[in-house]
Write a protein that holds these residues in place. Structure first.
Motif, mmCIF file in Angstrom:
data_model
loop_
_atom_site.group_PDB
_atom_site.id
_atom_site.type_symbol
_atom_site.label_atom_id
_atom_site.label_comp_id
_atom_site.label_asym_id
_atom_site.label_seq_id
_atom_site.Cartn_x
_atom_site.Cartn_y
_atom_site.Cartn_z
ATOM 1 N N ILE A 1 28.223 47.770 42.724
ATOM 2 C CA ILE A 1 28.547 46.367 42.235
ATOM 3 C C ILE A 1 29.388 46.501 41.167
ATOM 4 O O ILE A 1 30.238 45.621 40.883
ATOM 5 N N PHE A 2 28.982 47.291 40.416
ATOM 6 C CA PHE A 2 30.045 47.487 39.100
ATOM 7 C C PHE A 2 31.273 47.845 39.692
ATOM 8 O O PHE A 2 32.412 47.527 39.208
ATOM 9 N N THR A 3 31.437 48.906 40.602
ATOM 10 C CA THR A 3 32.778 49.321 41.010
ATOM 11 C C THR A 3 33.496 48.022 41.859
ATOM 12 O O THR A 3 34.844 47.910 41.592
ATOM 13 N N ALA A 4 32.639 47.288 42.358
ATOM 14 C CA ALA A 4 33.291 46.255 43.129
ATOM 15 C C ALA A 4 33.896 44.957 42.112
ATOM 16 O O ALA A 4 35.002 44.684 42.253
ATOM 17 N N ALA A 5 33.217 44.941 41.038
ATOM 18 C CA ALA A 5 33.675 43.965 39.955
ATOM 19 C C ALA A 5 34.808 44.350 39.441
ATOM 20 O O ALA A 5 35.569 43.530 38.932
ATOM 21 N N VAL A 6 34.869 45.560 39.058
ATOM 22 C CA VAL A 6 36.318 46.329 38.218
ATOM 23 C C VAL A 6 37.334 46.234 39.345
ATOM 24 O O VAL A 6 38.595 45.812 39.044
ATOM 25 N N LEU A 7 37.284 46.353 40.649
ATOM 26 C CA LEU A 7 38.274 46.476 41.702
ATOM 27 C C LEU A 7 38.819 45.047 41.827
ATOM 28 O O LEU A 7 40.002 45.010 41.857
ATOM 29 N N ALA A 8 38.052 44.164 41.864
ATOM 30 C CA ALA A 8 38.372 42.617 42.046
ATOM 31 C C ALA A 8 39.200 42.235 40.700
ATOM 32 O O ALA A 8 40.178 41.500 40.821
ATOM 33 N N ARG A 9 38.856 42.565 39.478
ATOM 34 C CA ARG A 9 39.265 42.114 37.931
ATOM 35 C C ARG A 9 40.680 42.894 37.892
ATOM 36 O O ARG A 9 41.477 42.433 37.166
#
Length: 313
Positions: A229-237
């Protein structure tokens, strides 16, 4: 003509006509060789141009292929949801992702954490784009790629434990301005929840849709889905400024589970939750400036999933 010399030696003289005839033959030979050389070069150039043109036409045709029709997509989702596999998603959950893929600009970049019962479905629904799967099992990822060569799958090693979630989230908050900031290249990150051992090329892709449906397990020693979830959040931003679509759809399956909901609140943020139904949470995140140091705009409290929030664009 022969002349006898005084010492008995014979002198043979060639007629000028014979010399001219030999020179003419050489000229003809040179002309034929030149013609054949030019013909060969012309054929070679034409063939290369023909191959290049054909390749361009094929590539263009592939790029402009229309998405799957709604009826085909619904049929695929229907038959996948009616499987006897108890770990499958519901029709409602699958259909949310299917609709997002249909509305995605072509080609669509789709990142999936977890190799599951729906793996072939996601790969088929995104037939125009690139679908990449990340799984914690090296052997299962290799098995899937061998059995289904059209599937692109990689393994990743999670270093977290579900029992460590409170301490990990607290550490992230302390490092939001440094190693765990919301906009960064995770390939060079030292953040404990950031996955930095994916294939390098994946960090350069602007992902349109990310599904978190792995890793498996909800016991204390399991890795949990905090890192995914953290990695997905960073990749999106962290999308590049020149990318066409500044928004990323992030789906979190098993959103009814407390651990996944709490982690989503921290890094995907409640203000970005557009729909929560059955076991699926649907977030839409926008690209952020590189100087950003906060994941969420507003403070929040951990709460139960919202009931059928109206989706926003």
């Amino acid at each position: 003509m022969k002349n006898n010399l005084s010492n008995g030696t014979k002198l043979i003289l060639l007629h000028p006509y014979i010399q001219k005839q030999g020179g003419s033959n050489r000229l003809w030979l040179l002309a034929i060789v030149s013609f054949l050389t030019m013909a060969f070069l012309a054929t070679l150039i034409y063939t290369r141009e023909s191959i290049a043109t054909t390749t361009t036409v094929v590539a263009t045709a592939a790029a402009i292929r229309p998405p799957l029709s709604r009826s085909v997509a619904r049929a695929l989702v229907h038959y996948s949801s009616n499987s006897n596999n108890t770990d499958r998603m519901s029709y409602t959950d699958m259909n949310q992702i299917s609709e997002a893929l249909r509305q995605c600009s072509q080609p669509c970049n789709f990142l999936v954490f977890g190799l599951t019962h729906e793996t072939l479905l996601w790969n088929a629904l995104n037939h125009n784009g690139r679908t990449v799967f990340i799984d914690e099992s090296r052997y299962y990822a290799a098995y899937i790629e061998e059995k289904y060569p059209e599937v692109e799958a990689y393994d990743v090693q999670y270093s977290t434990k579900l029992s460590e979630m409170p301490e990990l989230i607290a550490a992230i908050k302390e490092q939001e301005h440094n190693e765990c900031r919301p906009v960064q290249n995770l390939l060079f990150s030292e953040c404990k929840l950031g996955l930095n051992d994916l294939p390098n090329q994946l960090y350069e892709v602007d992902w349109d849709i990310i599904l978190v449906d792995g890793p498996r397990g909800y016991w204390p020693e399991a890795p949990g889905r905090m890192a995914a979830i953290f990695t997905a959040a960073v990749l999106a931003r962290s999308k590049k400024a020149g990318s066409g679509n500044p928004k990323t759809h992030i789906f979190v399956h098993d959103f009814n589970m407390k651990m996944d909901r709490m982690t989503s609140d921290e890094f995907l943020c409640r203000e970005n939750l557009v729909k929560s139904k059955d076991r699926m949470g649907h977030f839409i995140l926008e690209r952020m400036e590189s100087s950003s140091s906060k994941f969420c705009r507003s403070s929040h409290t951990h709460s139960s999933p919202a009931e059928d929030s109206a989706p926003s664009s």
